[in-house]
Design a protein around this motif. Structure first.
Motif, PDB file in Angstrom:
ATOM      1  N   LEU A  66     -22.641 -47.065 -13.106  1.00 41.92           N
ATOM      2  CA  LEU A  66     -22.509 -47.836 -14.329  1.00 41.92           C
ATOM      3  C   LEU A  66     -22.946 -46.985 -15.510  1.00 41.92           C
ATOM      4  N   SER A  91     -23.896 -47.566 -19.564  1.00 42.22           N
ATOM      5  CA  SER A  91     -24.166 -48.593 -20.567  1.00 42.22           C
ATOM      6  C   SER A  91     -24.641 -47.924 -21.844  1.00 42.22           C
ATOM      7  N   HIS A  92     -24.257 -48.483 -22.971  1.00 44.43           N
ATOM      8  CA  HIS A  92     -24.674 -47.928 -24.256  1.00 44.43           C
ATOM      9  C   HIS A  92     -25.089 -49.075 -25.159  1.00 44.43           C
ATOM     10  N   SER A  93     -26.270 -48.973 -25.726  1.00 44.50           N
ATOM     11  CA  SER A  93     -26.686 -49.963 -26.697  1.00 44.50           C
ATOM     12  C   SER A  93     -27.526 -49.283 -27.755  1.00 44.50           C
TER      13      SER A  93
END
Length: 194
Positions: free
Chosen positions: A64, A66-68
């Motif tokens: 996975l 994910s970028h935030s």
């Protein structure tokens, strides 16, 4: 592709675009859809994360991504890697480290460097070092090309903490997993050449 094309035509039929605008939009959309479809097979394989104009990180295929906000997370079966660019202004709430960010981070790992900081920042650096498992942990200090890398691995937290200083930014990389994974990440950080 045909389903995407139909959705695009259906949505824009209500927008009351002229036929000329509609055809131009469709051509652009077709090019974008084609580029995405062609690149999909390569998205799931190991690759290179270019973290700045100077540095890259080779990484294995994650389960996975994910970028935030300012953080990129790569999740694997038994470990996690995160990367973020350090912002001295927001590193700690209510403390602006602008102008002393490099010295502060270096002093976490190298206590001798604390003497240039105000007393309250020396205490904060010492506390942060303890959070990272220092002074018990071993400090990693090496060069990646011409850039400095400082870090440590905490067996207690089963996490490695790295800071890489390039000419434009400070990169904070956290490895939650084994010490071997921590060392692998270090070994796969490289300087980009022109």
């Amino acid at each position: 592709v045909y389903r995407i094309q139909w959705i695009f035509q259906y949505r824009f039929s209500f927008a009351r675009l002229s036929p000329i605008h509609m055809e131009a939009n469709m051509e652009g959309f077709r090019a974008l859809a084609y580029a995405l479809l062609v690149s999909l097979p390569s998205l799931g394989y190991s690759g290179t994360l270019v973290v700045s104009q100077d540095l890259a990180l080779e990484y294995p295929e994650p389960e996975l991504i994910s970028h935030s906000s300012n953080m990129l997370i790569l999740k694997y079966d038994d470990w996690v890697l995160s990367h973020q660019v350090v912002d001295g202004e927001s590193m700690y709430s209510q403390v602006d480290l602008t102008g002393v960010t490099v010295e502060f981070i270096q002093s976490i790992f190298i206590p001798e460097k604390r003497s240039v900081l105000p007393n309250w920042l020396q205490v904060l650096a010492e506390e942060r070092g303890r959070e990272f498992g220092l002074p018990e942990g071993e400090v990693t200090s090496q060069k990646v090309g011409q850039f400095e890398l400082l870090g440590t691995y905490s067996k207690q937290h089963r996490s490695g903490y790295l800071y890489v200083f390039d000419r434009a930014a400070i990169h904070h990389i956290v490895i939650q997993g084994t010490e071997e994974r921590y060392q692998e990440v270090i070994n796969h950080i490289r300087e980009l050449t022109s």
